[in-house]
Design a protein around this motif. Sequence first.
Motif, PDB file in Angstrom:
ATOM      1  N   GLY A  23       0.799  -1.207   0.000  1.00  0.00           N
ATOM      2  CA  GLY A  23       0.000   0.000   0.000  1.00  0.00           C
ATOM      3  C   GLY A  23       0.836   1.262   0.000  1.00  0.00           C
ATOM      4  N   THR A  24       0.200   2.348  -0.353  1.00  0.00           N
ATOM      5  CA  THR A  24       0.788   3.682  -0.328  1.00  0.00           C
ATOM      6  C   THR A  24      -0.343   4.683  -0.352  1.00  0.00           C
ATOM      7  N   ALA A  25      -0.038   5.918  -0.005  1.00  0.00           N
ATOM      8  CA  ALA A  25      -1.015   6.994  -0.138  1.00  0.00           C
ATOM      9  C   ALA A  25      -0.911   7.590  -1.534  1.00  0.00           C
ATOM     10  N   LEU A  26      -2.035   7.924  -2.140  1.00  0.00           N
ATOM     11  CA  LEU A  26      -2.024   8.538  -3.462  1.00  0.00           C
ATOM     12  C   LEU A  26      -1.737  10.026  -3.409  1.00  0.00           C
ATOM     13  N   SER A  27      -1.700  10.584  -2.223  1.00  0.00           N
ATOM     14  CA  SER A  27      -1.345  11.989  -2.083  1.00  0.00           C
ATOM     15  C   SER A  27       0.082  12.222  -2.561  1.00  0.00           C
ATOM     16  N   PRO A  28       0.328  13.266  -3.359  1.00  0.00           N
ATOM     17  CA  PRO A  28       1.694  13.534  -3.818  1.00  0.00           C
ATOM     18  C   PRO A  28       2.628  13.927  -2.680  1.00  0.00           C
ATOM     19  N   ARG A  29       2.090  14.238  -1.514  1.00  0.00           N
ATOM     20  CA  ARG A  29       2.916  14.632  -0.389  1.00  0.00           C
ATOM     21  C   ARG A  29       3.620  13.440   0.263  1.00  0.00           C
ATOM     22  N   SER A  30       3.046  12.272   0.173  1.00  0.00           N
ATOM     23  CA  SER A  30       3.584  11.095   0.854  1.00  0.00           C
ATOM     24  C   SER A  30       4.474  10.300  -0.081  1.00  0.00           C
ATOM     25  N   ALA A  31       5.635   9.889   0.417  1.00  0.00           N
ATOM     26  CA  ALA A  31       6.590   9.140  -0.401  1.00  0.00           C
ATOM     27  C   ALA A  31       7.044   7.883   0.320  1.00  0.00           C
ATOM     28  N   VAL A  32       6.089   7.139   0.858  1.00  0.00           N
ATOM     29  CA  VAL A  32       6.397   5.850   1.486  1.00  0.00           C
ATOM     30  C   VAL A  32       5.466   4.785   0.925  1.00  0.00           C
ATOM     31  N   TRP A  33       5.988   3.576   0.848  1.00  0.00           N
ATOM     32  CA  TRP A  33       5.242   2.403   0.407  1.00  0.00           C
ATOM     33  C   TRP A  33       5.497   1.310   1.422  1.00  0.00           C
ATOM     34  N   GLU A 105      -4.990  -6.612  17.352  1.00  0.00           N
ATOM     35  CA  GLU A 105      -5.673  -5.980  16.230  1.00  0.00           C
ATOM     36  C   GLU A 105      -4.852  -4.781  15.782  1.00  0.00           C
ATOM     37  N   LYS A 106      -4.688  -4.653  14.482  1.00  0.00           N
ATOM     38  CA  LYS A 106      -3.907  -3.524  13.989  1.00  0.00           C
ATOM     39  C   LYS A 106      -4.501  -3.007  12.685  1.00  0.00           C
ATOM     40  N   ARG A 107      -4.279  -1.755  12.458  1.00  0.00           N
ATOM     41  CA  ARG A 107      -4.691  -1.102  11.208  1.00  0.00           C
ATOM     42  C   ARG A 107      -3.454  -0.434  10.629  1.00  0.00           C
ATOM     43  N   ILE A 108      -3.183  -0.697   9.346  1.00  0.00           N
ATOM     44  CA  ILE A 108      -1.959  -0.206   8.709  1.00  0.00           C
ATOM     45  C   ILE A 108      -2.320   0.659   7.515  1.00  0.00           C
ATOM     46  N   MET A 109      -1.658   1.818   7.426  1.00  0.00           N
ATOM     47  CA  MET A 109      -1.847   2.708   6.282  1.00  0.00           C
ATOM     48  C   MET A 109      -0.638   3.641   6.195  1.00  0.00           C
ATOM     49  N   ALA A 110      -0.511   4.296   5.067  1.00  0.00           N
ATOM     50  CA  ALA A 110       0.471   5.359   4.913  1.00  0.00           C
ATOM     51  C   ALA A 110      -0.218   6.695   5.156  1.00  0.00           C
ATOM     52  N   ASP A 111       0.470   7.581   5.843  1.00  0.00           N
ATOM     53  CA  ASP A 111      -0.089   8.898   6.103  1.00  0.00           C
ATOM     54  C   ASP A 111      -0.075   9.718   4.813  1.00  0.00           C
ATOM     55  N   PRO A 112      -1.226  10.184   4.350  1.00  0.00           N
ATOM     56  CA  PRO A 112      -1.242  10.951   3.099  1.00  0.00           C
ATOM     57  C   PRO A 112      -0.577  12.317   3.206  1.00  0.00           C
ATOM     58  N   ALA A 113      -0.304  12.776   4.410  1.00  0.00           N
ATOM     59  CA  ALA A 113       0.267  14.111   4.585  1.00  0.00           C
ATOM     60  C   ALA A 113       1.733  14.089   4.998  1.00  0.00           C
ATOM     61  N   HIS A 114       2.288  12.898   5.270  1.00  0.00           N
ATOM     62  CA  HIS A 114       3.658  12.819   5.769  1.00  0.00           C
ATOM     63  C   HIS A 114       4.341  11.561   5.246  1.00  0.00           C
ATOM     64  N   ASP A 115       5.665  11.582   5.294  1.00  0.00           N
ATOM     65  CA  ASP A 115       6.451  10.409   4.890  1.00  0.00           C
ATOM     66  C   ASP A 115       6.507   9.448   6.072  1.00  0.00           C
ATOM     67  N   CYS A 116       5.405   8.761   6.262  1.00  0.00           N
ATOM     68  CA  CYS A 116       5.238   7.998   7.496  1.00  0.00           C
ATOM     69  C   CYS A 116       4.250   6.856   7.285  1.00  0.00           C
ATOM     70  N   VAL A 117       4.564   5.704   7.870  1.00  0.00           N
ATOM     71  CA  VAL A 117       3.646   4.572   7.901  1.00  0.00           C
ATOM     72  C   VAL A 117       3.084   4.465   9.313  1.00  0.00           C
ATOM     73  N   LEU A 118       1.779   4.315   9.409  1.00  0.00           N
ATOM     74  CA  LEU A 118       1.082   4.304  10.689  1.00  0.00           C
ATOM     75  C   LEU A 118       0.498   2.932  10.988  1.00  0.00           C
ATOM     76  N   GLN A 119       0.611   2.530  12.248  1.00  0.00           N
ATOM     77  CA  GLN A 119      -0.039   1.314  12.723  1.00  0.00           C
ATOM     78  C   GLN A 119      -0.835   1.658  13.981  1.00  0.00           C
ATOM     79  N   ASP A 120      -2.120   1.377  13.954  1.00  0.00           N
ATOM     80  CA  ASP A 120      -2.940   1.471  15.160  1.00  0.00           C
ATOM     81  C   ASP A 120      -3.029   0.079  15.766  1.00  0.00           C
ATOM     82  N   ILE A 121      -2.627  -0.052  17.032  1.00  0.00           N
ATOM     83  CA  ILE A 121      -2.429  -1.357  17.665  1.00  0.00           C
ATOM     84  C   ILE A 121      -3.300  -1.475  18.909  1.00  0.00           C
ATOM     85  N   ARG A 122      -3.863  -2.666  19.078  1.00  0.00           N
ATOM     86  CA  ARG A 122      -4.577  -2.954  20.326  1.00  0.00           C
ATOM     87  C   ARG A 122      -4.300  -4.387  20.733  1.00  0.00           C
TER      88      ARG A 122
END
Length: 802
Positions: A23-33, A105-122
Amino acid sequence: MTEAPGSPGIAPRWTSSAKDGVGTALSPRSAVWFTHSHGILNEIYYPAVDAACTRDCGFIVTDGQPGGFFAEEKRDTTTSISRLADGVPLFLITNTCKAGRFVIEKRIMADPAHDCVLQDIRLIPAPGVTGLRLFVLLAPHLVNGGAHNSGWLGAYKGVGMLLASGDSTSLALACAYGNGADGFLSRSVGFVGVSDGWQMLRRYGHLATAYDTATDGNIALAGELDAARPARLAIGFGRTPQAACFQAAASLASAPAPAMAAYAADWQRWQSGLEPLDPKIRDTPHNLYRVSTTVLRSHESPLFPGGSIASLSIPWGDAKGDDDLGGYHLVWPRDLAETGGALLACGATEDARRVLDYLRVIQEPDGHWRQNTWLDGSMYWGGIQMDETAFPILLLDLAWRHGAVAEAELGSYWPMVRAACGFILRNGPASDQDRWEENAGYTPATIAVEIAGLLAAADLALRMNEPAMAAYLQDTADAWNTDIESWMYVSGTALAETCEVRGYYLRVVAEGGHDLAAAPVHGRVAVRNRPADATDIAADALVGPDALALVRFGLRAADDPRILDTVKVIDHLTRVELPQGPGWHRYNDDGYGEHHDGRAFDGTGYGRVWPLLAGERAHFEIAAGNFGAAAALQKTIEACASEGGLLPEQVWDAEDIPARGLYLGRPSGSAMPLVWAHGEYIKLLRSLRDEAIFDLPPQTVQRYLKDKTVPRCRDWREDWRRSRIPVGQDLRVQFVAQVMVRFSLDDWASFQDIQATDTGFGVFAATLSAGHLPTGGKIIFTWQNPGGDWHGENVVVAIGPA
């Protein structure tokens, strides 16, 4: 500051190539995959898709006691995967402890506004289970390598983070339990296999020693989270440690819901503009069409618009070290052209146009494209594969026919096409490497693409008001098309007798000694990827589905008896019955795959079933009018997908080997996802809907299947000579300089002089009129170079039977 012991750590390795999601964000601001498999994050790429920066990032759960409970996500849980919505690579992953102690439980995505990968963890303890502690482990591999990384405990604006740097790139790992970074309960860095967090947790159940630094080695970062609270982890990237920290901190400071909504909205907006090719009946939990379109879009880098790599993976990565620098995160022009065709098939015309423009930029000055490159066009491997020079021509023609390129814009692509044709004319039809990057010579898949490309270019030449150039391309294509059987078809062999057929097309035949325009169809082929004592195989015993390209690209009809016989031989040698349906090897005796005992490919092995070949066979069935058979193969491909819906390069086709994670009909350790396979699946869906092969070139169909065009001449080049031509043909001699040709048709009793003329393709040609000579006649010629000196050799070309 305490330096971790054990430098430089064990030899670095990549991780499993069997991905479950990308995955990646389609926002041109984000440059992580990002990629994930076995329930955890794997490679993260920054700032482009050819720069892997991590090995993996997973969690460990302990009870905090030495020798006590220890569970690692990727080994000790079972994983289930879902997506927020079809076509949105926001992954919801549930990892259930095999011992029944917890669920993560986790949710994974790339931040569309930053060069960052996010994981929400429980972390959810099982009823009655208390005292669990949660730790994150991250293995940096900055950039494309696990050695020479350095890690340390750092802080940004007073908040503790874990940092790593290598090769002028940095990452920062931070955590939060609300908006804003809060820091870890404890942290440590260390050298993998000696002093890393995994070693401490395995022994002590907690981070018993906090090492502040681990310098210049194979390192890992570890941090403890508050297991009682849901946490958000950010992995930020930058060219400096401070920049990476900022990206992580800014991402954590932003509210999660708007970021997730923006991420999903961008993807849904893009998906909404695509063709509605979604399967009407789904036998799998994932919509493979929308997964496939997501895969295609996720492999492009905004830094290099249109540049897409072959796969966000490294085949058999867990057995590969830093010596495999590129993996499959490289650009193969053939794979990229296939991606462009699939983008057209699904209606992503703007994306396909970017592919064309990218290919135009990275073309070499002599007209060809490198075997593969980094995204900036610099060479990785330097082989020559002639189909990779022809495919961009076909992509342009396909793009024009489907509205991605306007008529008025075609002229801007003519220099690219003309240069590519020049390279093909000067170097084809044989190739230094076939499409499998292994053998030199004549191969049907390559030559089919070359011929179709020349005819598509001829159409463009006519639009550019260049009729002479168009005729030259057509004459070449006609001659090569007619010679296919002399180069690659055999009859009367033991294999033909076994299969009860008259003859069949071969996989590859070497060029023919002194007479390079001939081919030793009964010669020998040195097959790569096989043990040293098993490489030599008879050419007439080597067959693969490549011959179906003659139908796919319109050179032969699906009901041609030679094709039908070849299909029988292909099935005899390469077809494998899987639980989900038939599959095919690339060719018999292929060595590119796991060993029989399941060991990873290590330079030798045994080739396995490629799902994309089921797509190619399905296209053949469409050409033959067998739409039911093609639809059944669509289902076969879908059943080859991973738990996350990704298509592998290969699936395991032998008995299960659970200890190595190999199961019959399931993805092997080869590359996954393979973008080419997803592209072939998309094109198959389009072809089934249209009841016609989507990327079938109309020029070959008209010229060879309908008009039955035959050649008027044969070619001769100084580096590709022929000793005879069929009766009724002229001889066209080609040079790289403007020579004067002297020739005789009566053994020098008389002669004629003719000046070679510029074709516009970097080739000078003269046509020696010999069509009236009878069988047994001969043409004798020599030439005078531009400086006035004579070549000093009489070349003899005999007139043979038609």
